[in-house]
Design a protein around this motif. Structure first.
Motif, short mmCIF file in Angstrom:
data_model
loop_
_atom_site.label_atom_id
_atom_site.label_comp_id
_atom_site.label_asym_id
_atom_site.label_seq_id
_atom_site.Cartn_x
_atom_site.Cartn_y
_atom_site.Cartn_z
N VAL A 1 0.84 -1.21 0.00
CA VAL A 1 0.00 0.00 0.00
C VAL A 1 0.87 1.25 0.00
CG1 VAL A 1 -1.73 1.31 1.30
CG2 VAL A 1 -1.95 -1.18 1.09
N GLU A 2 1.93 1.28 0.83
CA GLU A 2 2.82 2.45 0.89
C GLU A 2 3.49 2.73 -0.46
OE1 GLU A 2 4.35 1.96 5.53
OE2 GLU A 2 5.77 1.75 3.89
N GLU A 3 3.95 1.67 -1.11
CA GLU A 3 4.75 1.86 -2.31
C GLU A 3 3.94 1.96 -3.60
OE1 GLU A 3 7.74 -1.22 -2.31
OE2 GLU A 3 8.77 -0.34 -0.59
N THR A 4 2.74 1.36 -3.64
CA THR A 4 1.98 1.35 -4.89
C THR A 4 0.62 2.01 -4.78
OG1 THR A 4 0.85 -0.75 -4.50
CG2 THR A 4 3.07 -0.84 -5.51
N GLY A 5 0.06 2.08 -3.57
CA GLY A 5 -1.30 2.58 -3.42
C GLY A 5 -2.35 1.50 -3.69
N PHE A 6 -1.92 0.26 -3.93
CA PHE A 6 -2.84 -0.84 -4.19
C PHE A 6 -2.97 -1.70 -2.94
CE2 PHE A 6 -2.03 0.54 -8.40
CZ PHE A 6 -3.07 0.08 -9.20
N ASP A 7 -4.16 -2.34 -2.80
CA ASP A 7 -4.42 -3.21 -1.66
C ASP A 7 -5.20 -4.42 -2.14
OD1 ASP A 7 -4.46 -4.17 0.93
OD2 ASP A 7 -5.87 -2.67 1.69
N SER A 8 -5.29 -5.42 -1.27
CA SER A 8 -6.01 -6.65 -1.57
C SER A 8 -6.48 -7.29 -0.28
CB SER A 8 -5.09 -7.62 -2.31
OG SER A 8 -5.69 -8.89 -2.42
N ASP A 9 -7.60 -7.99 -0.37
CA ASP A 9 -8.09 -8.78 0.75
C ASP A 9 -7.73 -10.26 0.58
OD1 ASP A 9 -9.31 -6.60 2.08
OD2 ASP A 9 -11.02 -6.73 0.71
N ALA A 10 -7.02 -10.57 -0.50
CA ALA A 10 -6.67 -11.96 -0.81
C ALA A 10 -5.15 -12.08 -0.92
CB ALA A 10 -7.35 -12.41 -2.10
N ILE A 11 -4.48 -12.21 0.22
CA ILE A 11 -3.02 -12.31 0.26
C ILE A 11 -2.65 -13.70 0.79
CG2 ILE A 11 -0.90 -11.37 1.25
CD1 ILE A 11 -2.35 -8.67 1.44
N VAL A 12 -1.76 -14.37 0.05
CA VAL A 12 -1.31 -15.70 0.47
C VAL A 12 0.21 -15.73 0.50
CG1 VAL A 12 -3.34 -16.93 -0.37
CG2 VAL A 12 -1.41 -16.58 -1.89
N VAL B 1 -5.84 -7.05 -6.79
CA VAL B 1 -5.53 -5.77 -6.15
C VAL B 1 -6.36 -4.65 -6.75
CG1 VAL B 1 -3.17 -6.44 -5.49
CG2 VAL B 1 -3.55 -5.29 -7.68
N ARG B 2 -6.58 -3.65 -5.92
CA ARG B 2 -7.34 -2.47 -6.35
C ARG B 2 -6.63 -1.24 -5.80
NH1 ARG B 2 -8.75 -4.67 -1.95
NH2 ARG B 2 -9.57 -3.55 -0.16
N GLN B 3 -6.71 -0.15 -6.54
CA GLN B 3 -6.06 1.08 -6.09
C GLN B 3 -6.90 1.72 -4.99
OE1 GLN B 3 -5.08 3.85 -9.21
NE2 GLN B 3 -3.57 4.86 -7.90
N VAL B 4 -6.25 2.01 -3.84
CA VAL B 4 -6.95 2.60 -2.71
C VAL B 4 -6.44 4.00 -2.38
CG1 VAL B 4 -7.61 0.41 -1.67
CG2 VAL B 4 -5.43 1.46 -1.03
N GLU B 5 -5.28 4.34 -2.91
CA GLU B 5 -4.73 5.69 -2.73
C GLU B 5 -3.75 5.98 -3.85
OE1 GLU B 5 -1.27 5.39 0.55
OE2 GLU B 5 -3.26 4.92 1.33
N ARG B 6 -3.48 7.25 -4.02
CA ARG B 6 -2.56 7.70 -5.07
C ARG B 6 -1.16 7.85 -4.47
NH1 ARG B 6 -2.48 7.26 -10.21
NH2 ARG B 6 -1.66 9.02 -11.35
N VAL B 7 -0.17 7.23 -5.08
CA VAL B 7 1.22 7.32 -4.62
C VAL B 7 2.00 8.09 -5.67
CG1 VAL B 7 3.29 6.01 -4.04
CG2 VAL B 7 1.05 5.14 -3.38
N VAL B 8 2.78 9.07 -5.20
CA VAL B 8 3.60 9.86 -6.13
C VAL B 8 5.07 9.58 -5.94
CG1 VAL B 8 2.01 11.71 -6.59
CG2 VAL B 8 3.46 11.82 -4.57
#
Length: 137
Positions: A95-106, A130-137
């Protein structure tokens, strides 16, 4: 002939940094005698492969001081002391580096990245859909 283990006689911090400590370890071996070895004591690491529904892998471009170049890589980093688990650290880094998140992590597995001079573990994870949850610059 069965291989014999080395026995540590002493271990002292030779140099300390915020990221790792360098130890000088004096060890002995039944056939090879006494020698000094240098060991990097670093935190465990994580890598995570963020996979989108369409099959794309979300990657990051980062400047790496070790090679003085930009690299294209999957997100990852150190497991911080406040991380409850390596999986939590991997998700946080993604999330910090890409702004993407997921509820399915293995968890895919773990390796010792450089067992000749390091004792830490690198954990690898896959994050699906994964889905984008924030914008990372």
């Amino acid at each position: 002939m069965k291989p014999r283990k080395w026995k540590t006689l002493r271990s002292d911090v030779a140099y300390s940094t915020p990221i790792f400590d360098l130890y000088r370890r004096r060890s002995t071996h039944a056939r090879r005698g006494e020698r000094d070895f240098f060991i990097l004591d670093a935190p465990n690491w994580v890598n995570i492969i963020p996979l989108a529904k369409n099959g794309d892998v979300v990657m990051i471009r980062q400047w790496r001081h070790g090679i003085s170049e930009f690299t294209l890589e999957v997100p990852g980093g150190m497991v911080d002391p406040e991380d409850p688990s390596p999986m939590h650290a991997a998700r946080r880094e993604m999330v910090e580096e890409t702004g993407f998140d997921s509820d399915a992590i293995v968890e895919l597995g773990k390796v010792h990245p450089n067992p000749a001079i390091q004792g830490n573990i690198c954990f690898s994870f896959l994050a699906e859909n994964v889905r984008q949850v924030e914008r990372v610059v």
